[in-house]
Scaffold this motif. Structure first.
Motif, PDB file in Angstrom:
ATOM      1  N   LEU A 193     -24.939 -30.192  -9.878  1.00 21.72           N
ATOM      2  CA  LEU A 193     -24.387 -29.504  -8.719  1.00 21.72           C
ATOM      3  C   LEU A 193     -25.048 -28.136  -8.616  1.00 21.72           C
ATOM      4  CD1 LEU A 193     -20.558 -30.199  -9.194  1.00 21.72           C
ATOM      5  CD2 LEU A 193     -22.309 -31.689  -8.250  1.00 21.72           C
ATOM      6  N   VAL A 194     -25.694 -27.907  -7.505  1.00 23.03           N
ATOM      7  CA  VAL A 194     -26.323 -26.603  -7.295  1.00 23.03           C
ATOM      8  C   VAL A 194     -25.586 -25.899  -6.163  1.00 23.03           C
ATOM      9  CG1 VAL A 194     -28.440 -25.350  -6.762  1.00 23.03           C
ATOM     10  CG2 VAL A 194     -28.551 -27.482  -8.057  1.00 23.03           C
ATOM     11  N   LEU A 195     -25.197 -24.670  -6.435  1.00 22.82           N
ATOM     12  CA  LEU A 195     -24.414 -23.895  -5.481  1.00 22.82           C
ATOM     13  C   LEU A 195     -25.152 -22.593  -5.210  1.00 22.82           C
ATOM     14  CD1 LEU A 195     -21.762 -23.369  -3.959  1.00 22.82           C
ATOM     15  CD2 LEU A 195     -20.750 -22.644  -6.133  1.00 22.82           C
ATOM     16  N   MET A 196     -25.413 -22.335  -3.949  1.00 26.41           N
ATOM     17  CA  MET A 196     -26.146 -21.124  -3.608  1.00 26.41           C
ATOM     18  C   MET A 196     -25.189 -20.114  -2.981  1.00 26.41           C
ATOM     19  SD  MET A 196     -29.413 -23.146  -1.966  1.00 26.41           S
ATOM     20  CE  MET A 196     -30.747 -22.106  -2.458  1.00 26.41           C
ATOM     21  N   LEU A 197     -25.115 -18.946  -3.610  1.00 25.75           N
ATOM     22  CA  LEU A 197     -24.192 -17.917  -3.131  1.00 25.75           C
ATOM     23  C   LEU A 197     -24.911 -16.607  -2.860  1.00 25.75           C
ATOM     24  CD1 LEU A 197     -21.263 -18.329  -5.705  1.00 25.75           C
ATOM     25  CD2 LEU A 197     -21.351 -19.231  -3.375  1.00 25.75           C
ATOM     26  N   GLY A 198     -24.335 -15.819  -1.981  1.00 29.17           N
ATOM     27  CA  GLY A 198     -24.869 -14.488  -1.751  1.00 29.17           C
ATOM     28  C   GLY A 198     -24.436 -13.552  -2.871  1.00 29.17           C
ATOM     29  N   ALA A 199     -25.169 -12.469  -3.030  1.00 29.90           N
ATOM     30  CA  ALA A 199     -24.882 -11.534  -4.120  1.00 29.90           C
ATOM     31  C   ALA A 199     -23.467 -10.976  -4.003  1.00 29.90           C
ATOM     32  CB  ALA A 199     -25.894 -10.400  -4.115  1.00 29.90           C
ATOM     33  N   ASP A 200     -22.936 -10.930  -2.784  1.00 33.79           N
ATOM     34  CA  ASP A 200     -21.584 -10.407  -2.625  1.00 33.79           C
ATOM     35  C   ASP A 200     -20.537 -11.387  -3.163  1.00 33.79           C
ATOM     36  OD1 ASP A 200     -22.303 -12.166  -0.658  1.00 33.79           O
ATOM     37  OD2 ASP A 200     -21.147 -11.215   0.914  1.00 33.79           O
ATOM     38  N   PHE A 236     -13.497 -29.044 -17.044  1.00 36.19           N
ATOM     39  CA  PHE A 236     -13.498 -30.490 -16.813  1.00 36.19           C
ATOM     40  C   PHE A 236     -14.297 -31.223 -17.883  1.00 36.19           C
ATOM     41  CE2 PHE A 236     -12.354 -29.606 -12.267  1.00 36.19           C
ATOM     42  CZ  PHE A 236     -11.195 -30.358 -12.256  1.00 36.19           C
ATOM     43  N   GLY A 237     -14.884 -30.465 -18.802  1.00 33.92           N
ATOM     44  CA  GLY A 237     -15.583 -31.096 -19.917  1.00 33.92           C
ATOM     45  C   GLY A 237     -17.063 -31.342 -19.674  1.00 33.92           C
ATOM     46  N   ASP A 238     -17.609 -30.754 -18.615  1.00 31.72           N
ATOM     47  CA  ASP A 238     -19.031 -30.982 -18.333  1.00 31.72           C
ATOM     48  C   ASP A 238     -19.925 -30.085 -19.177  1.00 31.72           C
ATOM     49  OD1 ASP A 238     -18.772 -33.023 -16.519  1.00 31.72           O
ATOM     50  OD2 ASP A 238     -18.517 -31.670 -14.814  1.00 31.72           O
ATOM     51  N   GLU A 239     -21.117 -30.587 -19.412  1.00 30.88           N
ATOM     52  CA  GLU A 239     -22.113 -29.848 -20.182  1.00 30.88           C
ATOM     53  C   GLU A 239     -22.532 -28.604 -19.414  1.00 30.88           C
ATOM     54  OE1 GLU A 239     -23.411 -30.598 -23.237  1.00 30.88           O
ATOM     55  OE2 GLU A 239     -21.741 -32.048 -23.215  1.00 30.88           O
ATOM     56  N   PRO A 240     -22.899 -27.542 -20.145  1.00 24.62           N
ATOM     57  CA  PRO A 240     -23.483 -26.384 -19.463  1.00 24.62           C
ATOM     58  C   PRO A 240     -24.729 -26.856 -18.710  1.00 24.62           C
ATOM     59  CG  PRO A 240     -23.158 -25.927 -21.810  1.00 24.62           C
ATOM     60  CD  PRO A 240     -22.857 -27.378 -21.608  1.00 24.62           C
ATOM     61  N   GLY A 241     -24.927 -26.328 -17.523  1.00 27.91           N
ATOM     62  CA  GLY A 241     -26.091 -26.760 -16.761  1.00 27.91           C
ATOM     63  C   GLY A 241     -25.758 -27.820 -15.725  1.00 27.91           C
ATOM     64  N   THR A 242     -24.580 -28.432 -15.842  1.00 27.21           N
ATOM     65  CA  THR A 242     -24.176 -29.403 -14.820  1.00 27.21           C
ATOM     66  C   THR A 242     -24.021 -28.671 -13.488  1.00 27.21           C
ATOM     67  OG1 THR A 242     -22.957 -30.637 -16.497  1.00 27.21           O
ATOM     68  CG2 THR A 242     -22.475 -31.134 -14.188  1.00 27.21           C
ATOM     69  N   LEU A 243     -23.355 -27.521 -13.560  1.00 25.34           N
ATOM     70  CA  LEU A 243     -23.228 -26.676 -12.375  1.00 25.34           C
ATOM     71  C   LEU A 243     -24.231 -25.527 -12.483  1.00 25.34           C
ATOM     72  CD1 LEU A 243     -21.728 -25.691  -9.800  1.00 25.34           C
ATOM     73  CD2 LEU A 243     -20.208 -24.416 -11.319  1.00 25.34           C
ATOM     74  N   GLU A 244     -25.032 -25.398 -11.465  1.00 21.98           N
ATOM     75  CA  GLU A 244     -26.003 -24.313 -11.424  1.00 21.98           C
ATOM     76  C   GLU A 244     -25.679 -23.442 -10.236  1.00 21.98           C
ATOM     77  OE1 GLU A 244     -30.310 -25.016 -11.123  1.00 21.98           O
ATOM     78  OE2 GLU A 244     -29.912 -26.553 -12.634  1.00 21.98           O
ATOM     79  N   ILE A 245     -25.548 -22.157 -10.468  1.00 22.41           N
ATOM     80  CA  ILE A 245     -25.239 -21.261  -9.366  1.00 22.41           C
ATOM     81  C   ILE A 245     -26.414 -20.331  -9.131  1.00 22.41           C
ATOM     82  CG2 ILE A 245     -23.642 -19.528  -8.503  1.00 22.41           C
ATOM     83  CD1 ILE A 245     -21.484 -20.812 -10.225  1.00 22.41           C
ATOM     84  N   LEU A 246     -26.941 -20.374  -7.942  1.00 27.09           N
ATOM     85  CA  LEU A 246     -28.068 -19.512  -7.599  1.00 27.09           C
ATOM     86  C   LEU A 246     -27.551 -18.355  -6.745  1.00 27.09           C
ATOM     87  CD1 LEU A 246     -30.649 -22.258  -6.552  1.00 27.09           C
ATOM     88  CD2 LEU A 246     -30.190 -21.337  -8.823  1.00 27.09           C
ATOM     89  N   HIS A 286     -21.201 -13.011  -6.214  1.00 23.66           N
ATOM     90  CA  HIS A 286     -21.608 -13.384  -7.570  1.00 23.66           C
ATOM     91  C   HIS A 286     -20.470 -13.241  -8.564  1.00 23.66           C
ATOM     92  CE1 HIS A 286     -22.476  -9.020  -8.353  1.00 23.66           C
ATOM     93  NE2 HIS A 286     -21.903  -9.373  -9.467  1.00 23.66           N
ATOM     94  N   GLY A 287     -19.395 -12.551  -8.135  1.00 21.83           N
ATOM     95  CA  GLY A 287     -18.218 -12.460  -8.980  1.00 21.83           C
ATOM     96  C   GLY A 287     -17.556 -13.816  -9.217  1.00 21.83           C
ATOM     97  N   TYR A 288     -17.942 -14.833  -8.428  1.00 24.84           N
ATOM     98  CA  TYR A 288     -17.343 -16.155  -8.567  1.00 24.84           C
ATOM     99  C   TYR A 288     -18.015 -16.994  -9.634  1.00 24.84           C
ATOM    100  CZ  TYR A 288     -15.043 -14.953  -4.233  1.00 24.84           C
ATOM    101  OH  TYR A 288     -14.277 -14.321  -3.305  1.00 24.84           O
ATOM    102  N   VAL A 289     -19.155 -16.522 -10.094  1.00 20.83           N
ATOM    103  CA  VAL A 289     -19.935 -17.335 -11.026  1.00 20.83           C
ATOM    104  C   VAL A 289     -19.130 -17.691 -12.267  1.00 20.83           C
ATOM    105  CG1 VAL A 289     -21.948 -17.354 -12.542  1.00 20.83           C
ATOM    106  CG2 VAL A 289     -22.155 -16.462 -10.223  1.00 20.83           C
ATOM    107  N   GLY A 290     -18.479 -16.683 -12.860  1.00 24.13           N
ATOM    108  CA  GLY A 290     -17.734 -16.899 -14.092  1.00 24.13           C
ATOM    109  C   GLY A 290     -16.650 -17.954 -13.934  1.00 24.13           C
ATOM    110  N   ARG A 291     -15.880 -17.854 -12.861  1.00 19.87           N
ATOM    111  CA  ARG A 291     -14.767 -18.792 -12.701  1.00 19.87           C
ATOM    112  C   ARG A 291     -15.265 -20.181 -12.321  1.00 19.87           C
ATOM    113  NH1 ARG A 291     -12.352 -15.384  -7.748  1.00 19.87           N
ATOM    114  NH2 ARG A 291     -13.339 -13.819  -9.071  1.00 19.87           N
ATOM    115  N   MET A 292     -16.355 -20.226 -11.537  1.00 19.96           N
ATOM    116  CA  MET A 292     -16.888 -21.536 -11.150  1.00 19.96           C
ATOM    117  C   MET A 292     -17.459 -22.269 -12.361  1.00 19.96           C
ATOM    118  SD  MET A 292     -16.179 -21.809  -7.973  1.00 19.96           S
ATOM    119  CE  MET A 292     -17.047 -23.326  -7.636  1.00 19.96           C
ATOM    120  N   GLN A 293     -18.164 -21.537 -13.208  1.00 24.33           N
ATOM    121  CA  GLN A 293     -18.693 -22.155 -14.420  1.00 24.33           C
ATOM    122  C   GLN A 293     -17.550 -22.603 -15.317  1.00 24.33           C
ATOM    123  OE1 GLN A 293     -21.489 -23.230 -14.937  1.00 24.33           O
ATOM    124  NE2 GLN A 293     -22.970 -22.049 -13.761  1.00 24.33           N
TER     125      GLN A 293
END
Length: 549
Positions: A325-332, A347-357, A334-341
């Motif tokens: 899953l790749v999610l592209m967000l604006g810098a404004d 849910f038990g997914d491996e690191p890297g399953t969700l990628e936030i750009l 980026h505070g969501y990165v921590g909670r999204m990861q």
RNA sequence: GCGCCAGUAGCUCAGCUGGAUAGAGCACCGGACUUCUAAUCCGACGGUCGCAGGUUCGAAUCCUGCCUGGCGCGCCA
């Protein structure tokens, strides 16, 4: 010979050298690459493999390089090998071996550049995802260009990609939007927390056109909400389509609520032991997964948070079979990165399953001054504004040629220039020049023929151009792997430069009544190959490749 | 205060995920139009890769600290 096949040969030569020298083959990498030395004295390609593995294998890099070089030198297509410095391996190819690529490119056509570096990957790529409360603004425009280019680049690298737009047409943002429409329809000023700008007036007027009795209806606000959202969203979709950005899926948050997916997600997370109750609310213990604070799923008043929908949406994507899953967000955001990861890990997914750009901000400059953006003042700069000012091609190109990590100062004056200071024209013009030569050849009855003698392409401009052409697949693969489509744009500029220099120094068509020469024919293949690659590169960026300018 | 991103030529930015003498475009200066469209090309000028340490054969690139700038840190959406 392509750089990829040469790299394979370097690796197998190294393997052979290791075997003969009795060295430990586990020191060898699974794959290697050759690079293009800047200094032409260092040959056509260079390998640092001896430097990389010598220490691990307990041997001297120069001596090892010597062994590898001796084996490479015996191969067809390799003209010369050299050892330089601490153990650089410099390789010069026969002109015939490097010139063959032009024919391969012409035959491959639009397929040239396709590679399988992401084969088997099933990617969900989410970008833009703006709620229909207003037009797509400059930041969203960046993603509309970069996200679409990334989708193309990943597909060209063998991945299965679904591009997706997530929106909510029922939240409190929408309520504020509806209130603003209603206020303007009544001729009142928009509320404190409302949306300003001319588009609000336009939508309000259009709603009235469609529903002349809207203000007298039972629930005027609801009429404006439903009709306004529909109008706004249609406008967004149309704008994106005109911009050349296509989404496979428009996903409405409402669907998650209607299908009970928030409850399902909550239940799943509870079973996994990451949910707790506190202060009357239901929380997800995201701090366990690196977030800086725990997050509320269900508020003390019993309603869901937006975050709870994020959890359900994440699960929904995974259950649709996406492994990445790749999610592209604006810098404004980026505070969501921590909670999204944290959602992903919970849910038990491996690191890297969700990628936030994260893409940095876009500032518009005109006459050297920033164009101030303010939603309240209604001076927000929209995708449509930018396109109107500089056109689709220039907008897409301007937004995709920079790394997403760096903020863009988009100078409207620069990107509207029809000159070589404008990179998009530089590249497009190179492409149109190839068509010019091919057109002239056709008009004069000068044929490219079924084949050509690649060993005739020995001019430095020709070998530079050939090397640039050969790099395209690796550039596409790297752009896909690193999620950096700007590499394709930079590559296109390099290739365009190599072509302009070639055409300046190397005559392709016969002069006057002179007969066609074998060299001219070989060059015609080279021109055609350049045409193919420039067109393919521009296509990956969603930028047109005009045949005439 | 904490977090993310950035800092490379006068300006805008690359730098192929550790390689050889750090590049391009613009700007400025000087050249090439009897053309395959000069929307091009060639040359010159221009650098303490923010600063200080560290890692190693080798650092713009990796690690640590600091400085500067942008953005963000809600039971908002």
């Amino acid at each position: 010979m392509t750089p990829e096949t040469l790299a394979e040969k370097v690796l197998s030569a190294t393997r052979a050298a290791f075997a003969d020298l009795g060295l430990d083959a586990t020191a060898l990498p699974a794959e290697t690459a050759v690079e293009r030395p800047r200094n032409p004295e260092h040959g056509d390609y260079a390998s640092t493999i001896a430097l990389q593995v010598a220490k691990k294998a307990g041997t001297n890099p120069r001596a090892l390089a010597q062994e590898i070089a001796a084996r490479l030198a015996e191969l067809d297509g390799v003209a010369k090998t050299d050892i330089a410095g601490p153990g650089f391996l410099n390789i010069t190819l026969d002109a015939a071996a490097s010139g063959g690529i032009a024919g391969q490119i012409v035959i491959a056509g639009t397929a040239y550049g396709y590679n399988e570096s992401m084969k088997g990957a099933h990617v969900n790529l989410e970008f833009v995802s703006a709620n229909p409360t207003g037009p797509v603004h400059a930041g969203g425009t960046r993603w509309a260009a970069v996200g679409d280019a990334l989708a193309r680049v990943m597909r060209a690298s063998g991945a299965k990609v679904t591009s997706e737009y997530y929106f909510n047409d029922a939240g409190s943002q929408i309520d504020r939007f509806a209130n603003s429409l209603l206020a303007r329809a009544k001729g009142e000023p928009v509320p404190e927390d409302g949306y300003g700008g001319a588009y609000v007036d336009e939508i309000a007027t259009e709603v009235l056109n469609r529903h002349p009795d809207a203000l007298e209806s039972e629930n005027p606000r609801e009429v404006f909400r439903v009709a306004g959202v529909e109008l706004m969203f249609n406008e967004i979709k149309t704008t994106l389509a005109d911009f050349g950005t296509h989404f496979d899926v428009y996903f409405n948050e409402k669907e998650l609520h209607d299908q009970g997916e928030l409850d399902a997600a909550l239940e799943r997370l509870s079973k996994l032991g990451h949910v707790f109750e506190a202060e009357g609310a239901t929380w997800l213990r995201t701090t366990e997964f690196g977030d800086d604070k725990d997050r509320v799923l269900k508020k003390s008043d019993g309603s869901w948070t937006y975050f709870a929908a994020d959890c359900a949406y994440y699960l929904n994507k995974r259950e649709r079979g996406f492994g990445k899953l790749v999610l592209m967000l604006g810098a404004d955001h980026h505070g969501y990165v921590g909670r999204m990861q944290a959602i992903s890990r919970a849910f038990g997914d491996e690191p890297g399953t969700l990628e936030i750009l994260i893409g940095q901000m876009v500032n518009l400059l005109q006459e050297g001054r920033p164009v101030r953006m303010s939603k309240r003042m209604g001076t927000v700069v929209t995708l449509e504004d930018v396109v109107e000012a500089i056109g689709v091609d220039a907008t897409r190109y301007a937004l995709t040629r920079y790394s997403a990590d760096s903020p863009i100062d988009l100078d409207i004056d620069l990107w509207t220039k029809h000159g070589n200071e404008n990179p998009v024209y530089y590249v497009q013009y190179a492409h149109s020049r190839t068509h010019g030569v091919l057109r002239n050849a056709a008009e004069r009855g000068v044929a490219k023929g079924d084949g050509y003698d690649a060993s005739l392409l020995t001019h430095p401009r020709e070998s530079d151009l050939l090397k640039a052409l050969a790099e395209f697949p690796a550039t596409v693969a790297t752009a896909a792997e690193l999620r950096e489509p700007h590499r394709v744009a930079r590559y296109a500029e390099e290739l365009a430069g190599a072509y302009h220099r070639f055409q300046h120094d190397c005559r392709v068509l016969p002069v006057g009544d002179e007969p066609q020469t074998p060299t001219g024919r070989a060059r015609l293949w080279l021109v055609d190959a350049t045409r193919v690659v420039l067109a393919n590169a521009l296509d990956l960026l969603g930028v047109s490749a005009p045949e005439r300018m």
